[in-house]
Design a protein around this motif. Structure first.
Motif, PDB file in Angstrom:
ATOM      1  N   GLN A  36      86.343 -15.507  54.912  1.00 18.58           N
ATOM      2  CA  GLN A  36      86.936 -15.041  53.653  1.00 18.58           C
ATOM      3  C   GLN A  36      86.233 -13.815  53.079  1.00 18.58           C
ATOM      4  OE1 GLN A  36      86.958 -18.415  51.069  1.00 18.58           O
ATOM      5  NE2 GLN A  36      88.294 -19.597  52.396  1.00 18.58           N
ATOM      6  N   ARG A  60      95.611 -16.096  58.147  1.00 17.16           N
ATOM      7  CA  ARG A  60      94.879 -17.299  57.733  1.00 17.16           C
ATOM      8  C   ARG A  60      95.133 -17.613  56.245  1.00 17.16           C
ATOM      9  NH1 ARG A  60      90.925 -21.563  58.651  1.00 17.16           N
ATOM     10  NH2 ARG A  60      91.482 -22.524  56.698  1.00 17.16           N
ATOM     11  N   GLN A  61      95.153 -16.565  55.433  1.00 16.73           N
ATOM     12  CA  GLN A  61      95.420 -16.790  54.007  1.00 16.73           C
ATOM     13  C   GLN A  61      96.845 -17.280  53.778  1.00 16.73           C
ATOM     14  OE1 GLN A  61      93.641 -13.572  51.289  1.00 16.73           O
ATOM     15  NE2 GLN A  61      93.386 -12.675  53.331  1.00 16.73           N
ATOM     16  N   ASP A  79     101.092 -25.152  62.577  1.00 19.33           N
ATOM     17  CA  ASP A  79     101.314 -24.306  61.402  1.00 19.33           C
ATOM     18  C   ASP A  79     101.343 -22.830  61.779  1.00 19.33           C
ATOM     19  OD1 ASP A  79     101.528 -26.375  59.622  1.00 19.33           O
ATOM     20  OD2 ASP A  79      99.422 -26.322  59.017  1.00 19.33           O
ATOM     21  N   ASP A 105      97.029 -20.897  54.274  1.00 15.84           N
ATOM     22  CA  ASP A 105      96.421 -21.673  53.192  1.00 15.84           C
ATOM     23  C   ASP A 105      97.261 -21.647  51.924  1.00 15.84           C
ATOM     24  OD1 ASP A 105      94.344 -22.214  54.841  1.00 15.84           O
ATOM     25  OD2 ASP A 105      92.996 -20.703  54.020  1.00 15.84           O
ATOM     26  N   ARG A 106      98.277 -20.806  51.923  1.00 18.36           N
ATOM     27  CA  ARG A 106      99.023 -20.589  50.689  1.00 18.36           C
ATOM     28  C   ARG A 106      99.894 -21.802  50.344  1.00 18.36           C
ATOM     29  NH1 ARG A 106     102.254 -14.967  49.928  1.00 18.36           N
ATOM     30  NH2 ARG A 106     103.658 -15.880  51.435  1.00 18.36           N
TER      31      ARG A 106
END
Ligand code: URA
Ligand code: URA
Length: 270
Positions: free
Chosen positions: A61, A265-266, A124, A269-270
């Motif tokens: 991150q 990746r973000q 995913d 996670d959203r």
């Protein structure tokens, strides 16, 4: 103490990944930085910083780019309009069996094995490459050569085990001499990929390289024009990045790839 050892191993693996994808400058002191030839093996034994903070879980991150704005929107035909009754195939195994019998384009003549794709049916993240190479044709599995190893490392660097994703290609048979798939070959094969997307229902698609991105998005554009946006593929966010084989030829593309996968990746996670 076993946990300390395990943590040190984790760090070692993590730093190796960082080196591979070119993110090493963030995490290594200047004196430790590998120069390619010396490589990861020349690293001093890494010191775990804190047992409470597993590295891969947080470190990607730091310095990650913000999620970019929207790009192209691609509407997919509903399942019943996919053609050839593909919409009635309700498992990835059934799709793979159909691919194994496919003779819709000339690539079928030269293949040893079809390479339908593999991974978690409930992934995913779905990765889409261009087409099988020699090793893939031999084994029937996607991304098993040198580019595949790098791909596995890239996934690891954002904390994603390779087994948890689904990996496919635009064309399921090897093009001769690894040339780019011709438009009619991609067109013939794309319905399989669309059905795979419908069955996996990933949260994010990562297109690997300009050829995969152009086929998926139905446009003729450079990789530079297609990166840096979140496209929509049948409602699924789609990010475009370099092909891992291109990274092996040009390490300068590792840093932008690291940024692209951190965007993906973000989105996950959203
Ligand atoms: N291996 C694959 O499966 N696909 C590619 O695009 C390259 C290597
Ligand atoms: N890298 C790719 O994967 N594709 C391009 O077109 C250029 C660089």
């Amino acid at each position: 103490m076993p946990w300390k050892r395990a943590l040190a191993d984790k760090w070692q693996a993590y730093l190796r990944q960082q080196m591979e994808i070119g993110g090493g400058e963030v995490y290594l002191a200047a004196g430790q930085r590998g120069s390619g030839a010396g490589g990861p093996e020349s690293l001093a034994a890494p010191q775990p910083r804190s047992p409470a903070a597993p590295p891969a879980a947080v470190s990607w991150q730091r310095g990650a780019p913000p999620i970019p704005g929207p790009g192209l929107t691609i509407d997919l035909p509903p399942a019943d309009l996919l053609g050839d009754g593909l919409g009635t195939l309700d498992t990835l195994t059934a799709v793979a069996a159909r691919i194994a019998a496919c003779t819709l384009c000339g690539l079928s003549k030269g293949r040893k094995n079809t390479v339908p794709g593999e991974g978690s049916p409930s992934a995913d993240l779905m990765l889409v490459g261009e087409g099988p190479g020699a090793t893939e044709d031999e084994t029937g599995r996607p991304f098993v050569g040198a580019a595949g190893e790098l791909l596995t490392q890239i996934l690891g660097s954002i904390g994603i085990p390779r087994e948890s994703v689904f990996i496919a290609n635009v064309v399921k048979c090897r093009p001769p001499q690894n040339r780019k798939p011709l438009p009619d070959e991609s067109t013939a094969c794309l319905p399989y990929l669309r059905r795979q997307v419908q069955l996996v229902r990933p949260k994010v698609i990562l297109a690997l390289g300009a050829t995969a991105a152009e086929s998926l998005l139905g446009v003729r554009k450079s990789l530079g024009e297609l990166r840096g946006a979140v496209h929509s593929y049948g409602g699924v966010p789609l990010v475009v990045t370099y092909h891992p084989a291109a990274l092996l030829r040009n390490p300068n593309w590792k840093k932008p790839t690291w940024d692209d996968v951190r965007i993906a990746r973000q989105l996950l996670d959203r």
